[in-house]
Design an enzyme around this catalytic site. Structure first.
Site, PDB file in Angstrom:
ATOM      1  N   ASP A  46     -11.219  -8.080  24.661  1.00 19.53           N
ATOM      2  CA  ASP A  46     -11.923  -8.699  25.865  1.00 19.53           C
ATOM      3  C   ASP A  46     -10.938  -8.880  26.982  1.00 19.53           C
ATOM      4  O   ASP A  46     -11.135 -10.226  27.636  1.00 19.53           O
ATOM      5  CB  ASP A  46     -12.658  -9.914  25.636  1.00 19.53           C
ATOM      6  N   TRP A 140     -11.779 -15.134  25.123  1.00 18.86           N
ATOM      7  CA  TRP A 140     -10.887 -16.050  25.165  1.00 18.86           C
ATOM      8  C   TRP A 140     -10.601 -16.800  23.771  1.00 18.86           C
ATOM      9  O   TRP A 140     -11.134 -16.337  22.758  1.00 18.86           O
ATOM     10  CB  TRP A 140     -11.901 -17.484  25.766  1.00 18.86           C
ATOM     11  N   VAL A 143     -13.163 -18.768  21.316  1.00 17.68           N
ATOM     12  CA  VAL A 143     -14.175 -17.870  21.068  1.00 17.68           C
ATOM     13  C   VAL A 143     -13.946 -16.372  20.509  1.00 17.68           C
ATOM     14  O   VAL A 143     -14.169 -16.334  19.210  1.00 17.68           O
ATOM     15  CB  VAL A 143     -15.150 -17.555  22.209  1.00 17.68           C
ATOM     16  N   CYS A 144     -13.580 -15.701  21.408  1.00 18.33           N
ATOM     17  CA  CYS A 144     -13.412 -14.222  20.874  1.00 18.33           C
ATOM     18  C   CYS A 144     -11.920 -14.242  20.083  1.00 18.33           C
ATOM     19  O   CYS A 144     -11.740 -12.894  19.446  1.00 18.33           O
ATOM     20  CB  CYS A 144     -13.286 -13.232  22.053  1.00 18.33           C
ATOM     21  N   GLY A 145     -11.086 -15.085  20.079  1.00 20.41           N
ATOM     22  CA  GLY A 145     -10.063 -15.183  19.089  1.00 20.41           C
ATOM     23  C   GLY A 145     -10.442 -15.732  17.867  1.00 20.41           C
ATOM     24  O   GLY A 145      -9.804 -14.976  17.017  1.00 20.41           O
TER      25      GLY A 145
END
Length: 239
Positions: A46, A140, A143-145
């Site tokens: 992302d 981010w 969240v996505c990490g």
């Protein structure tokens, strides 16, 4: 006299063998926990405009620079790499153009899931690489990490998180997310540390030029030092 010369030659050969044996005996083995070009895969998650707009833990410029350096390092060492985005057409926009340029023939896997690990296309790809270690960078961080890092750890992978090629909506959000991942067993790493860990020996000439060129373009003062040393003294790392 002939016997003396013969004895001296025998002694010289013996000393050479002893020296070689001693050198070998005292050469340490690298840790099995370290990254090598062939023991891991990389997932870039992302790195898109809409995600970057709200990133506050790092400047957008530094994230763009660092993830590009990370991508180039993976490419230089032929590390299997997955590019993935979230809602690229409807909300978040395309992957950073400089990252796409490193892998021009790879179409990012576009997801609806915030947790990359919940997209079967991604996990199938990861499993196809047959690597036990995974390196992850994401926007981010919180969240996505966190999602794929914790999920991959639960499935038995050894996971490294590239902290400076990622970012959160605040410094606290980023820091707490990194802390949560570390508590779960993830290893924090920076992009330059990643590249130099893969190189490890400046005698590895096959990747020497790529590594120093990437450093010159993306490694700040270190890269500038390489440019200066090369131009002023024709100096090289390891020489």
């Amino acid at each position: 006299m002939l016997n003396i010369n013969k004895a001296l030659k025998t002694l010289a050969v013996g000393l050479s063998l002893v020296a070689a044996t001693c050198t070998s005996a005292f050469a340490g083995e690298p840790s099995k926990s370290m990254l090598t070009p062939d023991n891991h895969s990389l997932i870039l998650i992302d790195h898109q405009p809409q995600m970057a707009f709200a990133t506050r833990s790092h400047t957008v410029e530094s994230v763009r620079n660092n993830v590009t350096g990370l991508a180039k390092a993976a490419k230089a060492f032929n590390v299997p790499t997955i590019l993935t985005t979230v809602a690229a057409k409807s909300f978040s926009g395309p992957i950073f153009p400089e990252v796409q340029a490193v892998f021009p023939n790879q179409t990012p896997i576009d997801r609806t899931t915030m947790n990359t690990w919940e997209d079967k296309r991604v996990t199938d790809k990861v499993k196809s690489f047959k690597k036990n270690k995974i390196v992850i960078s994401a926007l981010w961080t919180e969240v996505c990490g966190v999602g794929p890092v914790l999920s991959a750890i639960d499935e038995g992978y050894e996971v490294f998180f590239v902290t400076d090629a990622s970012g959160g909506v605040s410094k606290e959000a980023h820091d707490m997310a990194v802390l949560r991942m570390v508590q779960a067993g993830a290893k924090p790493i920076t992009w330059l540390q990643y590249m130099l860990e893969l190189q490890r020996d400046w005698a590895r000439t096959g990747t020497y030029a790529d590594v120093t060129n990437i450093a010159k373009d993306h490694a700040g003062g270190y890269g500038l030092g390489l440019i200066y040393a090369t131009e002023m003294f024709n100096a090289k790392e390891g020489h």
